[in-house]
Design an enzyme around this catalytic site. Sequence first.
Site, PDB file in Angstrom:
ATOM      1  N   HIS A 199       1.001  -1.238   0.149  1.00 45.67           N
ATOM      2  CA  HIS A 199      -0.170  -0.023   0.072  1.00 45.67           C
ATOM      3  C   HIS A 199       0.857   1.453  -0.143  1.00 45.67           C
ATOM      4  O   HIS A 199       0.275   2.370  -0.225  1.00 45.67           O
ATOM      5  CB  HIS A 199      -1.081  -0.015   1.240  1.00 45.67           C
ATOM      6  CG  HIS A 199      -0.234   0.270   2.430  1.00 45.67           C
ATOM      7  ND1 HIS A 199      -0.007  -0.574   3.271  1.00 45.67           N
ATOM      8  CD2 HIS A 199      -0.105   1.606   3.038  1.00 45.67           C
ATOM      9  CE1 HIS A 199       0.681  -0.150   4.480  1.00 45.67           C
ATOM     10  NE2 HIS A 199       0.687   1.172   4.327  1.00 45.67           N
ATOM     11  N   ASP A 229       0.169  -7.651   1.597  1.00 44.11           N
ATOM     12  CA  ASP A 229       0.560  -6.264   1.584  1.00 44.11           C
ATOM     13  C   ASP A 229       2.162  -6.263   1.802  1.00 44.11           C
ATOM     14  O   ASP A 229       2.607  -5.527   2.286  1.00 44.11           O
ATOM     15  CB  ASP A 229       0.029  -5.635   2.717  1.00 44.11           C
ATOM     16  CG  ASP A 229      -0.047  -4.212   2.675  1.00 44.11           C
ATOM     17  OD1 ASP A 229       0.347  -3.594   1.499  1.00 44.11           O
ATOM     18  OD2 ASP A 229      -0.394  -3.436   3.821  1.00 44.11           O
ATOM     19  N   SER A 308       4.882   2.796   7.775  1.00 45.02           N
ATOM     20  CA  SER A 308       4.571   1.497   7.163  1.00 45.02           C
ATOM     21  C   SER A 308       5.636   0.931   6.181  1.00 45.02           C
ATOM     22  O   SER A 308       6.442   1.686   5.530  1.00 45.02           O
ATOM     23  CB  SER A 308       3.296   1.732   6.139  1.00 45.02           C
ATOM     24  OG  SER A 308       2.276   2.090   6.965  1.00 45.02           O
TER      25      SER A 308
END
Length: 465
Positions: A199, A229, A308
């Site tokens: 993402h 992911d 992230s």
Amino acid sequence: MTVARGISSTHAAAAPPPPPHTPPPASTSASSSAAAAACFLSPSPPPRPRHSLKHIACAAARSSPGPGPSSSSSSSRSLALPSPFPWPWPRRLRDLLPDEAGRILSSASGSLIVALASAALILGDAGAASAFVVATPRKLQADELATVRLFQENTPSVVYITNLAVRQDAFTLDVLEVPQGSGSGFVWDKSGHIVTNFHVIRGASDLRVTLADQSVYEAQVVGFDQDKDVAVLRIKAPTEKLRPIPVGVSADLLVGQKVFAIGNPFGLDHTLTTGVISGLRREISSAATGRPIQDVIQTDAAINPGNSGGPLLDSSGNLIGVNTAIYSPSGASSGVGFSIPVDTVGGIVDQLIKFGKVTRPILGIKFAPDQSVEQLGLSGVLVLDAPPSGPAGKAGLQSTKRDSYGRLILGDIITSVNGTKVTNGSDLYRILDQCKVGETVTVEVLRGDHKEKIPVTLEPKPDES
């Protein structure tokens, strides 16, 4: 009283006539000597004014004989005390006692005066003495030193990723590349492979990777796994600038052990946050496909937007997870962060580097939301569609449809796979993750009012063939 009388009598016999400015007779001198002896021997002397030590030292200095041969007249000279001094002082101890005792006490009194003078110099001016006090440097504790060392050794492995997207100006119609997001990543090997979250790079027309020394490189996408992911990039950087992160193991983690997260939250360069493992074997949904990710690590180390894709490290500095998501109503860290375990990431990265894709088996069905099945009072996975070209359609699983009157006819409800009970979609995904492409599994379904067992041969996704 015996000592006092001895001192007094010696003074009366040996003292010379008083000088003209000393009118008191010998009887007064005797009483003064007794008072002086009491002053030296009394356990509780009368109160002294401030800096009395200085006055004593000064008085001793003024009364000391000058250079040259000593004489009896100088020996019998009395001490000159400042006028405000409140208590009497003997003329000379060696004049008040016999020769041998007088010399001993006189020497002792001289040492006492020197000690008192030294004390006055030390205690009298604390401000001057404090100028020579050197503060010792602050020392770090052992755990602090370990944290500092961990950050210094692993920071060169963490990178900053900028996601650029193509935008057209509404007025000039110029096509521009503007940042639409940022995240973190880390160096996987000396070949320039960078691991991050999918993402972080989703929707990017261009990607830029900034290393710890602030050098910037264009990045190419090697491959990605939307379901977990995870994405792998590659940059063409000199080998000496690439420091792969040490990879650990996540199978033996324990709740309560310390963890450290390094990343770039809110665009801030290389930030370290610490915490502990709050929970293990959590399950979250992929931000891209909604497919569940099992065995996720929960931590209270602060993870914010921009973290992230960054590494989660143990106390030895080894990679144990990839920071992926947070649970927060406001979008900022609330002390509940999630990291994909390194045991899961390692297998995905190896496949992406080798094949550019991850081959994952599927049943080839679309199923209803779990809430819909619960409302029907059933337990399992309701098959909404099973295309004839897919593995389930080829095996004969029936889809949900409507009859000619518009009434809903439920399709097969999967209740178990290979004997493992299936109550929702997450259970089905969890079982399929343990299977391989080409493997035949036994699917038990509820069809109408009876159960059937159907063998299904698993196949890869059509876009991964």
